[in-house]
Design a protein around this motif. Sequence first.
Motif: not given
Length: 373
Positions: A339, A342-345, A347, A349, A351
Amino acid sequence: MRIGVPLETHLGETRVAATPETVKKLVSSGHSVVVEAGAGIKASLPDAAYEAAGAMMGTATQAFGAEIVLKVLPPSADELNSLARGTVVIGMLNPFDNDGLARLAERGVTGFALEAAPRTSRAQSLDVLSSQANIAGYKAILLATHYYPRFMPMLMTAAGTVKAARVLVLGAGVAGLQAIATAKRLGAVIEASDVRPAVKEQIESLGAKFIDVPYETDEERECAQGVGGYARPMPASWMQRQAQAVHERAKQADIVITTALIPGRKAPTLLSAETVAQMKPGAVVVDLAAAQGGNCPLTVADQAVTAHGVTIVGPTNLAAQVPADASALYARNVLDFLKLVLTKEGTLELNLEDDIVAACLMCRDGQLLRKQP
């Protein structure tokens, strides 16, 4: 994202990095999941359960060919060759294994070692060390009862009274506390020791007696506070006093569970060979630090040996002996880490401003980012 879940191939490993429960959540979030056929069999998770959750059953090549690969233990040499450059590998990769991490970096893999997550309240839901240590502490007591030639609880029978077993737990982290709780449920009389004074209340709340070794200097007191939830090496003066206290209690104990670990270092000696020589015949020692050299010098990793009439057991992967629940807890840890990356879309990411993501990231783009001295 395409997420792969391969069968664990390390000898004795029975866990799996994703369960039908977590696969269903990943699929509902829009990801595709390929699980190697048979990956969950040893954890009582049949292929049909994964298929019902929305996973595709495939081969090892297909699982390792995914964009994100979920593992329990680090990839073997053969598995590493199946990973494409840029693949993200998430698992217990051992942040202190510089050579293994270097091989991942050379392969161009992005590797996340979940054991490196900071010991903070925010990271508790993905704390794989705690979830697996909890299981190890429970299983350690059951393993001890297997070798112990007497009952654990006090029993009053027509043939006479059987005294309750005396259990000594050395180290009151997650594993030690669970060992105390399990031994209490089985009716044992329990004592426990730890260098951190903060755990005294926890030990006593579980029904055990705390073996108190007073601090005589500020240095001893500061070391005992620990760092990030772990104990620091204590001064020699305090260790000598604790060793004497442990020695006296161990001579009276029927079962001793040792759990003391210091990340990246050889396990401290808590139970000397001289102490074992004076323990009761038939006593049992279960050394949960066997993988890091053991808390007892007589411990042999993954073997049960007998010395002076005392059985010393050195398991190195107790969680794998409770594979269904160990996998369930571990898979939830992994899901909570996903979580964060992974982005809500759907993909990937990374950070690196996130302290958990940054701490767990071991290698990326061919570079080893975390190297232990």
